[in-house]
Design a protein around this motif. Structure first.
Motif, PDB file in Angstrom:
ATOM      1  N   PRO A  29     102.536  54.452  69.254  1.00 28.03           N
ATOM      2  CA  PRO A  29     101.782  54.022  68.077  1.00 28.03           C
ATOM      3  C   PRO A  29     101.847  52.511  67.838  1.00 28.03           C
ATOM      4  CG  PRO A  29     103.025  55.983  67.560  1.00 28.03           C
ATOM      5  CD  PRO A  29     103.449  55.536  68.928  1.00 28.03           C
ATOM      6  N   GLY A  32      99.291  51.147  70.074  1.00 26.84           N
ATOM      7  CA  GLY A  32      97.973  51.558  69.574  1.00 26.84           C
ATOM      8  C   GLY A  32      97.535  50.766  68.363  1.00 26.84           C
ATOM      9  N   ILE A  33      98.448  50.533  67.432  1.00 24.01           N
ATOM     10  CA  ILE A  33      98.112  49.760  66.235  1.00 24.01           C
ATOM     11  C   ILE A  33      97.756  48.326  66.614  1.00 24.01           C
ATOM     12  CG2 ILE A  33      99.108  48.774  64.128  1.00 24.01           C
ATOM     13  CD1 ILE A  33     100.607  51.475  63.817  1.00 24.01           C
ATOM     14  N   GLY A  61      91.587  54.194  62.367  1.00 27.13           N
ATOM     15  CA  GLY A  61      92.377  54.150  63.593  1.00 27.13           C
ATOM     16  C   GLY A  61      93.834  53.835  63.321  1.00 27.13           C
ATOM     17  N   CYS A  65      97.052  56.333  64.207  1.00 23.43           N
ATOM     18  CA  CYS A  65      98.200  55.860  64.997  1.00 23.43           C
ATOM     19  C   CYS A  65      99.497  56.004  64.213  1.00 23.43           C
ATOM     20  CB  CYS A  65      98.006  54.398  65.401  1.00 23.43           C
ATOM     21  SG  CYS A  65      96.770  54.138  66.666  1.00 23.43           S
ATOM     22  N   GLU A  66      99.444  55.740  62.924  1.00 26.10           N
ATOM     23  CA  GLU A  66     100.651  55.818  62.100  1.00 26.10           C
ATOM     24  C   GLU A  66     101.126  57.261  61.951  1.00 26.10           C
ATOM     25  OE1 GLU A  66     103.775  54.083  60.336  1.00 26.10           O
ATOM     26  OE2 GLU A  66     102.101  53.031  61.259  1.00 26.10           O
TER      27      GLU A  66
END
Length: 81
Positions: A29, A32-33, A61, A65-66
């Protein structure tokens, strides 16, 4: 060794493995963030008129991710023996 000492040692190891699992689960994540925000800023710079739509998609998004990071935090506690 007594049974209590063995159980205490097993719980200690399981707790450490849970911490390691969360650390590894936070890597994905985090990447991703970073990608979501980086590409969103790039898209807003290229097309400023589309900023409201891009910002909405960026926060969606980020939230997805979170959620993965929060699941990585909760799962070791759920599957603790």
């Amino acid at each position: 060794m007594s049974a209590e000492l063995v159980n205490l040692a097993a719980a200690s190891v399981a707790g450490r493995l849970g911490a390691v699992a969360y650390g590894l689960a936070a890597i994905g994540p985090g990447v991703g963030i970073g990608l979501v925000f980086g590409h969103s800023i790039e898209a807003m710079a290229r097309q400023p008129e589309a900023m409201p739509i891009i910002r909405t998609n960026m926060f969606l998004g980020f939230a997805l991710c979170e959620v993965l990071a929060l699941l990585g935090l909760v799962v070791p506690f759920i599957f603790q023996s």
